[in-house]
Design a protein around this motif. Structure first.
Motif, PDB file in Angstrom:
ATOM      1  N   ASP A  25       0.840  -1.213   0.000  1.00  0.00           N
ATOM      2  CA  ASP A  25       0.000   0.000   0.000  1.00  0.00           C
ATOM      3  C   ASP A  25       0.866   1.250   0.000  1.00  0.00           C
ATOM      4  N   TYR A  26       1.920   1.238   0.821  1.00  0.00           N
ATOM      5  CA  TYR A  26       2.768   2.425   0.897  1.00  0.00           C
ATOM      6  C   TYR A  26       3.511   2.657  -0.417  1.00  0.00           C
ATOM      7  N   LEU A  27       4.100   1.591  -0.939  1.00  0.00           N
ATOM      8  CA  LEU A  27       4.966   1.786  -2.107  1.00  0.00           C
ATOM      9  C   LEU A  27       4.155   2.067  -3.370  1.00  0.00           C
ATOM     10  N   LEU A 107      18.546  10.771  -4.183  1.00  0.00           N
ATOM     11  CA  LEU A 107      18.342  10.169  -2.853  1.00  0.00           C
ATOM     12  C   LEU A 107      17.329  10.995  -2.065  1.00  0.00           C
ATOM     13  N   SER A 108      16.369  10.314  -1.448  1.00  0.00           N
ATOM     14  CA  SER A 108      15.347  10.998  -0.643  1.00  0.00           C
ATOM     15  C   SER A 108      15.901  11.398   0.727  1.00  0.00           C
ATOM     16  N   THR A 109      15.385  12.495   1.256  1.00  0.00           N
ATOM     17  CA  THR A 109      15.653  12.852   2.662  1.00  0.00           C
ATOM     18  C   THR A 109      15.313  11.682   3.586  1.00  0.00           C
ATOM     19  N   PHE A 129      20.541  15.088  -4.255  1.00  0.00           N
ATOM     20  CA  PHE A 129      19.899  14.870  -2.955  1.00  0.00           C
ATOM     21  C   PHE A 129      18.578  15.639  -2.885  1.00  0.00           C
ATOM     22  N   GLN A 130      17.508  14.928  -2.516  1.00  0.00           N
ATOM     23  CA  GLN A 130      16.187  15.559  -2.400  1.00  0.00           C
ATOM     24  C   GLN A 130      15.960  16.027  -0.973  1.00  0.00           C
ATOM     25  N   LEU A 131      15.554  17.281  -0.837  1.00  0.00           N
ATOM     26  CA  LEU A 131      15.331  17.846   0.494  1.00  0.00           C
ATOM     27  C   LEU A 131      13.847  18.061   0.764  1.00  0.00           C
ATOM     28  N   LEU A 157      14.631  20.306  -4.234  1.00  0.00           N
ATOM     29  CA  LEU A 157      13.711  20.722  -3.171  1.00  0.00           C
ATOM     30  C   LEU A 157      12.287  20.332  -3.568  1.00  0.00           C
ATOM     31  N   THR A 158      11.672  19.455  -2.765  1.00  0.00           N
ATOM     32  CA  THR A 158      10.308  19.016  -3.071  1.00  0.00           C
ATOM     33  C   THR A 158       9.310  20.013  -2.499  1.00  0.00           C
ATOM     34  N   LEU A 159       8.394  20.482  -3.357  1.00  0.00           N
ATOM     35  CA  LEU A 159       7.499  21.580  -2.971  1.00  0.00           C
ATOM     36  C   LEU A 159       6.102  21.120  -2.566  1.00  0.00           C
ATOM     37  N   VAL A 249       8.556  18.592 -13.285  1.00  0.00           N
ATOM     38  CA  VAL A 249       7.092  18.636 -13.337  1.00  0.00           C
ATOM     39  C   VAL A 249       6.612  17.297 -12.774  1.00  0.00           C
ATOM     40  N   SER A 250       5.829  17.369 -11.700  1.00  0.00           N
ATOM     41  CA  SER A 250       5.514  16.131 -10.975  1.00  0.00           C
ATOM     42  C   SER A 250       4.274  16.334 -10.121  1.00  0.00           C
ATOM     43  N   ASN A 251       3.478  15.266  -9.955  1.00  0.00           N
ATOM     44  CA  ASN A 251       2.420  15.316  -8.939  1.00  0.00           C
ATOM     45  C   ASN A 251       2.707  14.305  -7.827  1.00  0.00           C
ATOM     46  N   GLY A 285       6.221  10.722 -13.301  1.00  0.00           N
ATOM     47  CA  GLY A 285       4.834  10.341 -13.026  1.00  0.00           C
ATOM     48  C   GLY A 285       4.235   9.517 -14.149  1.00  0.00           C
ATOM     49  N   GLY A 286       4.046   8.228 -13.888  1.00  0.00           N
ATOM     50  CA  GLY A 286       3.346   7.371 -14.844  1.00  0.00           C
ATOM     51  C   GLY A 286       4.163   6.905 -16.033  1.00  0.00           C
ATOM     52  N   VAL A 287       5.470   7.151 -16.002  1.00  0.00           N
ATOM     53  CA  VAL A 287       6.322   6.740 -17.133  1.00  0.00           C
ATOM     54  C   VAL A 287       6.562   5.235 -17.020  1.00  0.00           C
ATOM     55  N   VAL A 306      11.918   8.132 -13.035  1.00  0.00           N
ATOM     56  CA  VAL A 306      11.003   7.026 -12.795  1.00  0.00           C
ATOM     57  C   VAL A 306      11.008   6.699 -11.318  1.00  0.00           C
ATOM     58  N   GLY A 307       9.821   6.509 -10.757  1.00  0.00           N
ATOM     59  CA  GLY A 307       9.714   6.131  -9.356  1.00  0.00           C
ATOM     60  C   GLY A 307       9.455   4.645  -9.210  1.00  0.00           C
ATOM     61  N   ARG A 308       8.167   4.296  -9.174  1.00  0.00           N
ATOM     62  CA  ARG A 308       7.795   2.922  -8.808  1.00  0.00           C
ATOM     63  C   ARG A 308       8.463   1.847  -9.663  1.00  0.00           C
ATOM     64  N   GLY A 309       8.570   2.060 -10.963  1.00  0.00           N
ATOM     65  CA  GLY A 309       9.169   1.031 -11.821  1.00  0.00           C
ATOM     66  C   GLY A 309      10.526   0.589 -11.278  1.00  0.00           C
ATOM     67  N   VAL A 310      11.305   1.560 -10.817  1.00  0.00           N
ATOM     68  CA  VAL A 310      12.623   1.247 -10.262  1.00  0.00           C
ATOM     69  C   VAL A 310      12.482   0.473  -8.947  1.00  0.00           C
ATOM     70  N   LEU A 311      11.485   0.858  -8.155  1.00  0.00           N
ATOM     71  CA  LEU A 311      11.266   0.126  -6.887  1.00  0.00           C
ATOM     72  C   LEU A 311      10.924  -1.334  -7.140  1.00  0.00           C
ATOM     73  N   TRP A 312      10.136  -1.582  -8.216  1.00  0.00           N
ATOM     74  CA  TRP A 312       9.784  -2.981  -8.526  1.00  0.00           C
ATOM     75  C   TRP A 312      11.058  -3.735  -8.915  1.00  0.00           C
TER      76      TRP A 312
HETATM   77  C1  LIG Z   1       7.153   4.822  -2.319  1.00  0.00           C
HETATM   78  C2  LIG Z   1       7.385   6.230  -2.786  1.00  0.00           C
HETATM   79  C3  LIG Z   1       8.074   7.108  -1.979  1.00  0.00           C
HETATM   80  C4  LIG Z   1       8.309   8.417  -2.413  1.00  0.00           C
HETATM   81  N1  LIG Z   1       9.059   9.236  -1.640  1.00  0.00           N
HETATM   82  C5  LIG Z   1       9.385  10.465  -2.094  1.00  0.00           C
HETATM   83  C6  LIG Z   1      10.280  11.280  -1.365  1.00  0.00           C
HETATM   84  O1  LIG Z   1      10.800  10.896  -0.323  1.00  0.00           O
HETATM   85  N2  LIG Z   1      10.544  12.516  -1.864  1.00  0.00           N
HETATM   86  C7  LIG Z   1       9.992  12.974  -3.031  1.00  0.00           C
HETATM   87  O2  LIG Z   1      10.258  14.106  -3.441  1.00  0.00           O
HETATM   88  N3  LIG Z   1       9.170  12.201  -3.763  1.00  0.00           N
HETATM   89  C8  LIG Z   1       8.866  10.962  -3.328  1.00  0.00           C
HETATM   90  N4  LIG Z   1       8.059  10.155  -4.090  1.00  0.00           N
HETATM   91  C9  LIG Z   1       7.574  10.629  -5.401  1.00  0.00           C
HETATM   92  C10 LIG Z   1       8.566  10.267  -6.525  1.00  0.00           C
HETATM   93  O3  LIG Z   1       9.755  11.010  -6.422  1.00  0.00           O
HETATM   94  C11 LIG Z   1       8.000  10.540  -7.914  1.00  0.00           C
HETATM   95  O4  LIG Z   1       7.542  11.868  -7.977  1.00  0.00           O
HETATM   96  C12 LIG Z   1       6.875   9.587  -8.331  1.00  0.00           C
HETATM   97  O5  LIG Z   1       7.025   8.317  -7.764  1.00  0.00           O
HETATM   98  C13 LIG Z   1       6.872   9.458  -9.852  1.00  0.00           C
HETATM   99  O6  LIG Z   1       5.811   8.672 -10.280  1.00  0.00           O
HETATM  100  P1  LIG Z   1       5.937   7.127 -10.706  1.00  0.00           P
HETATM  101  O7  LIG Z   1       6.063   6.355  -9.445  1.00  0.00           O
HETATM  102  O8  LIG Z   1       4.674   6.893 -11.433  1.00  0.00           O
HETATM  103  O9  LIG Z   1       7.161   6.984 -11.610  1.00  0.00           O
HETATM  104  C14 LIG Z   1       7.809   8.845  -3.664  1.00  0.00           C
HETATM  105  C15 LIG Z   1       7.106   7.944  -4.468  1.00  0.00           C
HETATM  106  C16 LIG Z   1       6.895   6.649  -4.047  1.00  0.00           C
HETATM  107  C17 LIG Z   1       6.164   5.696  -4.967  1.00  0.00           C
END
Ligand SMILES: Cc1cc2nc3c(=O)[nH]c(=O)nc-3n(C[C@H](O)[C@H](O)[C@H](O)COP(=O)(O)O)c2cc1C
Length: 359
Positions: A25-27, A107-109, A129-131, A157-159, A249-251, A285-287, A306-312
């Motif tokens: 659920d979290y990831l 890298l995330s904070t 480094f993400q702050l 810097l994440t806004l 550009v990100s949501n 987002g969604g790539v 890319v976020g989640r794809g890399v986590l998988w």
């Molecule tokens: C599990 C998870 C943790 C995240 N943690 C952070 C974070 O610590 N800092 C941040 O700026 N964005 C964070 N994000 C957002 C990602 O940086 C990114 O914007 C997003 O995952 C992109 O979408 P995608 O997963 O569809 O590729 C996180 C996303 C996920 C899925």
């Protein structure tokens, strides 16, 4: 991993592995109705490629220059918290996996390997480094100076995370970090309590910051500065006025405000506002396909993350899994270039795509 041929195959394989309470659920989850999460991916289907033929595509070049340095192809790793939830080697493995294919790792904070551990484990990876801007200014000073000292090139810097989005999955089923894992950039017990960090009633982030913070950060570091989470031309204009080096550009992967545009749809407005300034525009987002990367570049992004794809990939195969997923993006992008008649990714332009309404 041999039978996993696309990013969705890694999704399925990762889901069957990540069975600890609340972890999937979290990831994977988004906020509220998960509108932003679902639409961000679907939105790519509303753009199609306009292929051109009888062009020499016998050799192709996917490389790009990002903040003055080379990446072998324009797909990097977005910052994601607590990667030991996906694999015991966490961020160190993911950063090495990104370095192995010549791209950037952010890298995330909220990482479970520290700033220094990741820099030591992945000396050949381009690290940013993400702050998350913390209430206690000294904590920000500490994080920024540690990142600079450890050789990180840019501060992201994440806004969009003034408060944590309403993620129903984890409200129903909270998660815990695996034993021995902790928020590695924080010494204090408060910093190590995941649930406290995520409790909106006791915010640890500074919700009062305004655009003045950019100048303040500039005074703390010579690292490049990238703003993550911009979705409007107005904020892009302010970013340019504040002379930031880049915008993502990100949501937030649909995990924060749920009623917002898919980033691929917000890109054009941001690119137009940035105009001819030196500020670079990226998106995430969604790539999920190499052709998505192609479309994002055609709509004006210099690079995607890319976020989640890399986590998988990390969950399925640690460092090798990350490299394999990134290689899938690379080979699919390469194929899209060849079949579209474009020899170099830097030649992708707005004539390469058109909007389309699927039935
Ligand atoms: C599990 C998870 C943790 C995240 N943690 C952070 C974070 O610590 N800092 C941040 O700026 N964005 C964070 N994000 C957002 C990602 O940086 C990114 O914007 C997003 O995952 C992109 O979408 P995608 O997963 O569809 O590729 C996180 C996303 C996920 C899925």
């Amino acid at each position: 991993m041999l039978k996993l041929v696309c990013v969705d195959d890694f999704y399925t394989a990762a889901k069957s592995k990540l069975t600890a309470d609340g972890t999937w659920d979290y990831l994977e989850g988004g906020s509220d109705d998960q509108f932003a999460l679902q639409q961000s991916r679907k939105a790519f289907q509303r753009y199609v490629v306009r292929p051109r033929f009888l062009r020499d595509v016998s050799t192709r070049d996917l490389s790009a220059t990002i903040l003055g340095k080379n990446v072998s192809f324009p797909v990097g790793v977005a910052p994601m918290a607590m990667q030991k939830l996906a694999h015991p080697d966490g961020e160190c493995a993911a950063a090495m996996g990104a370095g192995a294919v010549g791209t950037i790792y952010i890298l995330s904070t909220m990482s479970t390997c520290s700033i220094e551990e990741v820099a030591n484990a992945a000396p050949n990876t381009r690290l940013w480094f993400q702050l998350y801007y913390q209430k206690d200014r000294n904590v920000n000073i500490d994080l920024i100076s540690r990142a600079e000292k450890a050789g990180y090139e840019a501060l992201v810097l994440t806004l969009d995370t003034q408060m944590i989005g309403k993620r129903r999955g984890n409200l129903r089923t909270p998660f815990n970090l695996p034993e021995n894992a902790k928020l590695a950039n924080f010494e204090s017990s408060a910093g190590n309590d995941v649930n406290k960090m995520r409790d909106n009633s006791k915010p640890v982030r500074d919700m009062s910051v305004t655009w003045d913070v950019i100048n303040w950060i500039r005074g703390q570091t010579t690292m490049k500065l990238v703003l993550k989470g911009i979705l409007t031309g107005e904020d892009a204009t302010l970013a340019v006025e504040n002379k930031v080096d880049g915008i993502i550009v990100s949501n937030h992967g649909g995990r924060q405000l749920d009623c917002v545009l898919p980033p691929i749809d917000a890109l054009a407005e941001v690119v137009a506002a940035v105009g001819k300034s030196d500020c670079e525009v990226y998106m995430d987002g969604g790539v999920s396909l190499g052709s998505d990367v192609f479309k994002a570049l055609a709509l004006g992004a210099k690079m995607v993350f890319v976020g989640r794809g890399v986590l998988w990939g990390l969950a399925v195969g640690g460092q090798q899994g990350v490299t394999k997923v990134l290689d899938i993006y690379r080979s699919e992008l390469d194929l899209t270039l060849a079949l579209s008649g474009v020899a170099k990714s830097c030649q992708i332009n707005s004539a390469c795509v058109q909007a389309y309404s699927p039935q």
